[in-house]
Design a protein around this motif. Structure first.
Motif, PDB file in Angstrom:
ATOM      1  N   SER A   1      -8.258  -3.228   7.220  1.00 61.76           N
ATOM      2  CA  SER A   1      -8.717  -4.601   6.986  1.00 61.76           C
ATOM      3  C   SER A   1      -8.301  -5.147   5.625  1.00 61.76           C
ATOM      4  O   SER A   1      -8.469  -6.340   5.370  1.00 61.76           O
ATOM      5  N   GLY A   2      -7.764  -4.315   4.774  1.00 65.10           N
ATOM      6  CA  GLY A   2      -7.251  -4.818   3.491  1.00 65.10           C
ATOM      7  C   GLY A   2      -5.772  -5.120   3.547  1.00 65.10           C
ATOM      8  O   GLY A   2      -5.139  -5.332   2.515  1.00 65.10           O
TER       9      GLY A   2
ATOM     10  N   VAL B   1       0.828  -1.219   0.000  1.00 67.17           N
ATOM     11  CA  VAL B   1       0.000   0.000   0.000  1.00 67.17           C
ATOM     12  C   VAL B   1       0.862   1.269   0.000  1.00 67.17           C
ATOM     13  O   VAL B   1       1.803   1.403   0.778  1.00 67.17           O
TER      14      VAL B   1
ATOM     15  N   ASP C   1     -11.834  -4.612   0.058  1.00 67.23           N
ATOM     16  CA  ASP C   1     -11.319  -3.915   1.239  1.00 67.23           C
ATOM     17  C   ASP C   1     -11.074  -2.456   0.890  1.00 67.23           C
ATOM     18  O   ASP C   1     -11.145  -2.078  -0.276  1.00 67.23           O
TER      19      ASP C   1
ATOM     20  N   ASN D   1     -10.904   1.946  -3.127  1.00 69.03           N
ATOM     21  CA  ASN D   1     -10.437   3.246  -3.614  1.00 69.03           C
ATOM     22  C   ASN D   1     -10.193   3.245  -5.110  1.00 69.03           C
ATOM     23  O   ASN D   1     -10.183   4.295  -5.752  1.00 69.03           O
ATOM     24  N   ARG D   2      -9.933   2.076  -5.680  1.00 71.85           N
ATOM     25  CA  ARG D   2      -9.605   1.998  -7.102  1.00 71.85           C
ATOM     26  C   ARG D   2     -10.733   1.380  -7.915  1.00 71.85           C
ATOM     27  O   ARG D   2     -10.993   1.794  -9.050  1.00 71.85           O
TER      28      ARG D   2
ATOM     29  N   PRO E   1      -8.507  -0.234   0.428  1.00 71.91           N
ATOM     30  CA  PRO E   1      -7.663   0.218  -0.684  1.00 71.91           C
ATOM     31  C   PRO E   1      -8.191  -0.240  -2.044  1.00 71.91           C
ATOM     32  O   PRO E   1      -8.091   0.499  -3.037  1.00 71.91           O
ATOM     33  N   VAL E   2      -8.765  -1.445  -2.089  1.00 70.74           N
ATOM     34  CA  VAL E   2      -9.326  -1.913  -3.361  1.00 70.74           C
ATOM     35  C   VAL E   2     -10.533  -1.063  -3.728  1.00 70.74           C
ATOM     36  O   VAL E   2     -10.724  -0.688  -4.887  1.00 70.74           O
TER      37      VAL E   2
ATOM     38  N   GLU F   1      -4.818   8.760  -1.120  1.00 75.78           N
ATOM     39  CA  GLU F   1      -5.609   7.625  -0.668  1.00 75.78           C
ATOM     40  C   GLU F   1      -4.844   6.313  -0.837  1.00 75.78           C
ATOM     41  O   GLU F   1      -4.130   6.141  -1.814  1.00 75.78           O
ATOM     42  N   PRO F   2      -5.042   5.388   0.105  1.00 76.43           N
ATOM     43  CA  PRO F   2      -4.316   4.112   0.015  1.00 76.43           C
ATOM     44  C   PRO F   2      -4.708   3.313  -1.230  1.00 76.43           C
ATOM     45  O   PRO F   2      -5.899   3.160  -1.517  1.00 76.43           O
ATOM     46  N   VAL F   3      -3.712   2.826  -1.932  1.00 74.18           N
ATOM     47  CA  VAL F   3      -3.940   1.910  -3.054  1.00 74.18           C
ATOM     48  C   VAL F   3      -2.894   0.808  -2.967  1.00 74.18           C
ATOM     49  O   VAL F   3      -1.854   0.971  -2.342  1.00 74.18           O
ATOM     50  N   LYS F   4      -3.214  -0.320  -3.597  1.00 72.04           N
ATOM     51  CA  LYS F   4      -2.274  -1.437  -3.597  1.00 72.04           C
ATOM     52  C   LYS F   4      -1.389  -1.307  -4.835  1.00 72.04           C
ATOM     53  O   LYS F   4      -1.850  -1.497  -5.955  1.00 72.04           O
TER      54      LYS F   4
END
Lengths: 179, 294, 815
Positions: free
Chosen positions: A132-133, A48, B104, B109-110, B106-107, A54-57
């Motif tokens: 939680s992700g 992340v 979740d 968010n995209r 972060p997911v 904003e948080p993204v993977k």
């Protein structure tokens, strides 16, 4: 392709293949190895980073997709308050033993940062949902929650001190004017 | 780590440009928005498009608005925007129910509503939600736009009504007075795909159910709308006996398979149990809406 | 969370202890646990390693970048069992960025196609004859970049002839089962070993006279440690001086070095293994995997450094799993609830190669501590090990060499007995626990438990949980149709392997070295053989030395993870760092202190016998003004002071610690769950853990270790399993299917502790790394089964399996 990505406030221009993953771009091309990776299916959240806040993977964002965007990594957490000072979230993780092996920690801290930017006083449940992700195999999460709570409290105290300080300053000026 | 095979990449600057790219490259081109379904498939080398058309900058497809008696959601609207939209929550609490348990943060968010529907995964939540809501999809191509009801949007697992050179651009959901809706999902852990899930949307008119929609996820294809259950509900007064009957019908009208998420028998049971629960909450919410609107 | 301040009791001084604590120092006066000061010794202290981690400056293997470095990738078998007909590498070799393609045939030419395992078996590095599990290594590509390496493995064309696989261990010994290890001469079946412990006749005798015998079959499913950092390495062979440097994800750098010397025939002094920061291990990083060997060969072949990092699927499908024990337990008792005996038969699935890491004499690890924490008359176990067409391994995931399986067995059996007798599980346990006066206690299978006050520990856990009120709440809820469960577990671990005359791995005794050097200015460096993977060694080992020498922990550098810089030892697993290396650090510090005493005598011009130690200084007895600090002594030791005859200058010492016994941490856990009867969804509402790990070095770190292990237990009990279909395809090859708990599946842990120091350990510490992983799964399972009123159901208790158990009274073993 030639892309320019703003990372931690600085533009970086590189020639990359379209398939280059953002996480590998950060690690391989910019040597920002604080961002880790732990799976291939965007489940673990180790990678992340913040994209436009904003948080993204970052294992599931192509570097070319990040072109023109602002990326913030763990290396960009400290020093925003000037100098080399740790962000309250970073300090919180030290104070509350929010990390053990340190592998998930950068992602967890960035999520904590983004959460507090939107919600300065999150509940325990809100913190748990926010992270939680992201998996942690060491801490059982409780101390991560406490670390973010520590940072929230610290920020609130700093903010209170900051609002107190300006009121003190004009008072002094006023006093000076009277003399 | 797994990495995709090589491909070309174009960042579309307009919907027309995206459509032109998709038309020109045919089956070998794929649209990418959130990428959370497509990119892992490409890393596993189960998908190998030659061209990715990135639509993330097409902000004209990122909106939530009410036009007339419809809520219109642009295909590029992120899950998070849906979850945080007060407008959506007011009219369609089912969407908030579902969004809280989709992947979740972060997911979310995209990921986008368009991507979710176009993936056409029978376990995907928003498809069942849109099915229950009797949503309509807007598909645009060189020849213009066509409107496809949700019931016809999925042509089978991982297959949609979107043709070569076309894009899903909008989802339309009817806004009705006295509406209530709810989504119930069982997952093995946060962020997991559904073991089974049920969405219910309806309105209450003079104490009777109308416009009922029931959609199930993860219990086999073809359950995004369950006309048999809907027909049962329409015109009836809510009661526990009715919920029982609706649940029984729902569990009959699905075709789950046994996998590591659970046995077919269990999923069939869940289809009934979750339908009952969603129905109960949807009715309660509709009741509250009726009072609020009065 | 609750923490209770409790002064740690002084360790009993035993003649066997290498060095007694000097008089005048009361361990009970050690830094209080709540202190946030900087302790000079034991106490809560922030970790020394954290500043680099929170800045993203940790250095993990994948962060290593060497000039000219190439990248490797492994091609793996898609079949669980298949003959390899041909391997065509020509297209891969033609790839412009490929530098080398290595196959089993290449390695066979070098004599490297097979390597020894940690259990004296052999394992294919790259398959030559057959693939024996899905995901087995078949070829290795070295290319200029990671993308090209991954592209090139797609270009290798392997022709397989699929064979029938052995997937279910229960059929591995069927007469018509395919023989997996036909590479082993004369092998006609899939049998690996038979092993037994305890007294069969005595056990049969107590069973014959028991009022009640309960039998229960259970599977502890195959699970995986899944550290967030996968396994990998960077191999760099210097073509000029012939020295190999290997940066590797290893929990045991020295053992790895010796093994590479044996595998590759490289001289051991020309091998340097560096374990940089490790992103979690949990036993996954004990063994040597084919990928490491391939990277080494790749570097030898190309003359350039080669990096290889697994992806997540490779990690889950091919590296060391844990458990996979099919167990049938029997428990015998009197009608009034006195446990008489326990009998167990185990079928152990070791996968395609017997590569479990455990002391040589113990093919079932320490499973024979299955008598648990109870005073019983007789016990016996028989373990049969078999090959299957699954990934090799078995001992991992914080299992303390299979104490996990043992604790699960006995704690399930006690609950089954309670159900049979209609007894309260807490009362039944309390009734049968060992009593404090029984220690040291020789159990019926050969272990000598060092110390403990078990009833006090259980009482504390029950009080903290509010057990009586919970039972009341449960019965009220039951009357309303709500399902709530309370689950207990009381575990005894056996860790800190081990005494070298009993314990070795591949002939290497399980003693660990330690070196301590105090610099002229009084700062120190301590060098360890063990390897942290997040346990905080840089802090705790500095605290141990600080406790013994009075040098502040900040002034002590802890060096580990580099075989060129550290003494030999077998590494970190089985909770052995504190019991073995922690003891070594205390002993070496005491050696330095003894030497400092002689030098202090010279400085103060008195006999060393006239000096007494208080933390950080030697003083003349009766004349505290005549004193000198450890820092002053260090300077004098390096200075011009004339030293007594026979005393060399400088202030340093080395030691090798050979533990006289293992240590026996224990604990009592209470788990409270709510189960949704309509869906089978389990919510873990509370988890109370009272641990006793003896002397507590850094309570903050101890609590962190417990938290992590409890989350593991929730994961294993409710969701984790490496499953297979009937063709041997792994169904859990990614985190989409191998489920790990998130922050939303675990509660806010409630912790407390008791302290009974180990009498034979220099500082009384017992180790804590695995207690919670070992102890928590049965508590969770017992809670769920208590809620649904079913005697047994196998893990993982996913909603579907709970619902099935609830509605059908039982559930099939998962695959």
């Amino acid at each position: 392709m030639r892309i320019t990505v703003n990372v931690n406030g600085e533009d970086h221009t590189r020639e990359v293949e379209p398939r280059h993953l953002l996480v590998r771009f950060l690690r391989d091309d910019l040597d920002l190895t604080g961002t880790h990776w732990g799976c291939d299916t965007s489940n673990c959240g180790t990678c992340v980073v913040l994209m436009d806040g904003e948080p993204v993977k970052s294992c599931t964002v192509l570097a070319v997709m990040a072109a023109g965007h602002e990326i913030r990594t763990v290396e960009g957490l400290a020093g925003t308050a000037g100098g080399d000072q740790l962000d309250p979230v970073q300090q919180g993780f030290i104070e509350e033993h929010g990390l053990q092996c340190g592998f998930c920690t950068p992602g967890m801290m960035l999520t904590g940062r983004a959460l507090l930017d939107r919600n300065p006083d999150p509940s325990e449940q809100e913190i748990r949902e926010a992270i939680s992700g992201q998996l942690c195999r060491c801490t059982g999460y409780l101390n991560i929650v406490r670390s973010i709570q520590w940072a929230a409290k610290k920020q609130a105290e700093s903010a209170a001190a900051a609002t107190a300080a300006p009121t003190a300053a004009p008072a002094a000026t006023l006093a000076g004017g009277q003399s | 780590m797994q990495v995709p095979a090589s491909f070309d990449y174009q960042r579309a600057q307009s919907v027309d440009e995206a459509l032109e790219l998709l038309r020109r490259h045919g089956e070998e081109a794929r649209v990418v928005a959130g990428g959370h379904s497509l990119l892992p498939m490409m890393k596993l080398r189960l998908a190998g498009p030659e061209l990715l058309v990135d639509i993330n900058e097409l902000h004209e497809l990122d909106y939530i608005e009410v036009v007339g008696d419809e809520l219109r959601v642009g295909a590029l609207t992120r899950h998070r925007a849906l979850l945080e939209s007060e407008l959506v929550g007011r009219h369609f609490p089912i969407v908030h129910d579902a969004e809280k348990v989709i992947a979740d943060p972060p997911v979310r968010n995209r990921g986008t509503i368009g991507g979710s529907l176009c993936q056409a995964d029978p376990s995907e939540d928003l498809s069942a939600v849109c099915g229950a809501l009797h949503a309509r999809t807007v598909i645009r191509g060189a020849a213009g736009e066509r409107i496809v009801p949700m019931a016809d949007f999925h042509r089978g697992p991982y297959e949609t009504a979107v043709g070569v050179g076309e894009m899903l651009v909008e989802v339309r959901i009817p806004v009705r007075p006295g509406a209530g809706s709810a989504y119930e999902k069982v997952e093995r852990k946060a962020g997991d795909w559904a073991v089974a899930a049920a969405g219910v949307a309806l309105t209450l008119r003079e104490g009777r159910i109308a416009d009922a929609g029931v959609g199930l996820a993860a219990v086999g294809a073809g359950a995004l709308e369950l006309p048999a259950v809907q027909d049962l509900l329409d015109g009836r007064e809510p009661s526990e006996a009715l919920y029982e009957e609706a649940g029984r019908l729902a569990s009959e009208h699905c075709s789950p398979v046994t996998d590591s998420r659970g046995s077919a028998e269990y999923k069939r049971h869940l289809a009934g149990e979750l339908t009952r629960r969603a129905l109960r909450r949807a009715v309660a919410r509709a009741g509250a809406a009726v009072e609020r609107e009065a | 969370m609750t923490t209770v301040d409790e002064p740690s009791a002084p360790p009993e001084e035993q003649p066997g202890a290498p060095s007694a604590a000097p008089p005048g120092e009361q361990p009970g006066e050690r830094t209080g646990e709540r202190s946030d000061e900087r302790p000079i010794g034991f106490g809560r202290m922030k970790r020394k390693e954290d500043p680099r981690f929170v800045r993203g400056k940790g250095r993990y293997v994948d962060d290593v970048k060497l000039p000219g470095m190439l990248h490797g990738a492994v091609l793996r078998s898609p079949f669980a069992h298949a003959r390899i007909v041909s391997v065509d590498t020509s297209a891969a070799e033609a790839h412009p960025k490929v530098k080398a393609v290595i196959t089993g045939e290449t390695l066979a030419g070098l004599g490297l196609a097979w390597m020894p395992t940690l259990s004296m078996d052999t394992q294919a590095v790259l398959a030559t004859d057959k693939a024996r599990f899905q995901g087995q290594e078949v070829a290795f590509v070295v290319a200029e970049d990671h993308y090209a390496a991954r592209d090139a493995i797609e270009l290798i064309d392997v022709e397989y002839e699929p064979l029938d696989p052995v997937v279910d261990a229960r059929h591995a010994l069927d007469p018509d089962a395919p023989v997996i290890r036909d590479d082993l001469e004369g092998r006609t079946d899939n049998h690996i070993f038979e092993w037994e412990a305890g007294d069969k006749a005595a056990t049969d005798e107590v069973f014959a006279r028991a009022d009640v015998v309960v039998e229960q079959t259970m599977l502890y499913p195959r699970v995986h440690p899944a550290p967030l950092e996968t396994c990998g390495c960077v191999a760099s062979m210097d073509p000029v001086d012939g020295k190999l440097t290997l940066y590797a994800t290893t929990q045991a750098p020295h053992a790895h070095r010796t093994l590479y010397a044996l595998v590759a025939g490289l001289p051991e002094h020309k091998i340097r293994v560096v374990a940089p920061d490790i992103g979690g291990g949990f036993g996954n990083k004990v063994g040597i995997y084919p990928g490491y060997v391939c990277a080494i060969v790749g570097s030898i072949v190309t003359g350039r450094p080669v990096k290889w990092m697994e992806d997540r699927s490779e990690n889950l499908m091919s590296t060391s799993f844990a458990r996979d024990y099919h167990m049938t337990g029997e428990i015998a008792a009197t009608r009034d609830g006195r446990i008489l005996g326990v009998r167990v038969k185990v079928l152990a699935d070791h996968g395609a190669f017997n590569s479990t890491a455990q002391p040589t004499k113990y093919p079932a690890g320490f499973f024979h501590i299955f008598t648990g924490s109870y005073d019983i008359e007789a016990a016996h176990c028989e373990v049969t090990g078999v090959y299957t067409n699954k990934a090799p391994g078995g001992v991992a995931y914080a299992c303390s060499f299979r104490v996990t399986e043992a604790v699960y067995l006995i704690e399930r059996m006690v609950d089954c007995l309670a159900a049979e007798l209609g007894a309260d599980p807490a009362e039944l346990r309390m009734r049968n626990l060992l009593r404090p006066e029984q220690f040291p206690y020789e159990n019926k299978t050969g272990w000598t438990y060092d110390s403990g006050d078990y009833p006090a520990c259980l009482r504390k856990a029950l009080d903290l949980a509010g057990y009586e009120e919970l039972r009341k709440e449960q019965s009220e809820k039951r009357a309303r149709g709500q399902l709530m469960g309370i689950g207990l577990s009381f575990f005894t671990e056996t860790v800190g392997a081990g005494p070298r005359k009993h314990m070795d791995i591949l002939g290497l005794g399980m003693a660990d070295g330690c070196e301590l050097r105090v610099h002229p200015t009084g700062k120190a460096v301590v060098r360890l053989s063990v390897q942290t993977q997040g346990q905080g060694h840089e802090t705790t080992f500095a605290q141990i030395v600080a406790e013994e020498l009075g040098i502040p922990p900040e002034d002590i550098d802890v060096v580990h993870g580099d075989t060129d810089q550290t003494p030999f030892g077998l590494g970190t697993y089985g909770s052995r760092s504190t019991p073995v290396s922690g003891a070594a650090a205390a002993v070496v510090a005491r050696k330095v202190r003894d030497k400092a005493r002689i030098i202090a005598g010279a400085m103060l011009e008195v006999s060393p016998d006239d000096l007494e130690w208080t933390k950080g200084r030697w003083s003349v007895k009766g004349d505290p003004a005549m004193t000198t600090t450890i820092q002053e002594i260090a300077l004098a030791a390096h200075g011009a002071l004339e030293l007594p005859e026979g005393v060399e200058g400088h202030l340093e010492a080395t030691t090798v610690y050979n533990p006289p016994n293992l240590t026996y941490p224990f604990g009592a856990y209470v788990c409270v769950v709510d189960v949704d009867p309509g869906t089978g969804v389990v919510k873990v509402r509370r988890f109370v853990a009272v641990d006793d790990c003896g002397t507590r070095i850094n309570p903050m770190i101890i609590e962190g270790q417990v938290h992590g292990g409890l989350a593991d237990g929730v994961g294993m009990a409710l969701m984790e399993i490496i499953g297979f279909d009937e063709d041997g395809n792994c169904l859990s090859g990614s985190f989409m299917d191998y489920l790990l708990p998130t922050a939303l599946e675990v509660p806010a842990w409630e912790l407390d502790h008791t302290v009974t120091p180990s009498p034979h350990h220099p500082i009384g510490a017992k180790g804590i790394g695995e207690s919670a992983t070992v102890g928590s799964p049965p508590a969770v399972v017992n809670a769920v089964l208590d809620a649904i009123g079913v005697r047994h159901a196998d893990m993982p208790l996913t909603p579907g399996r709970v619902w099935q158990a609830l509605n059908q009274g039982g559930v099939e073993a998962p695959q």
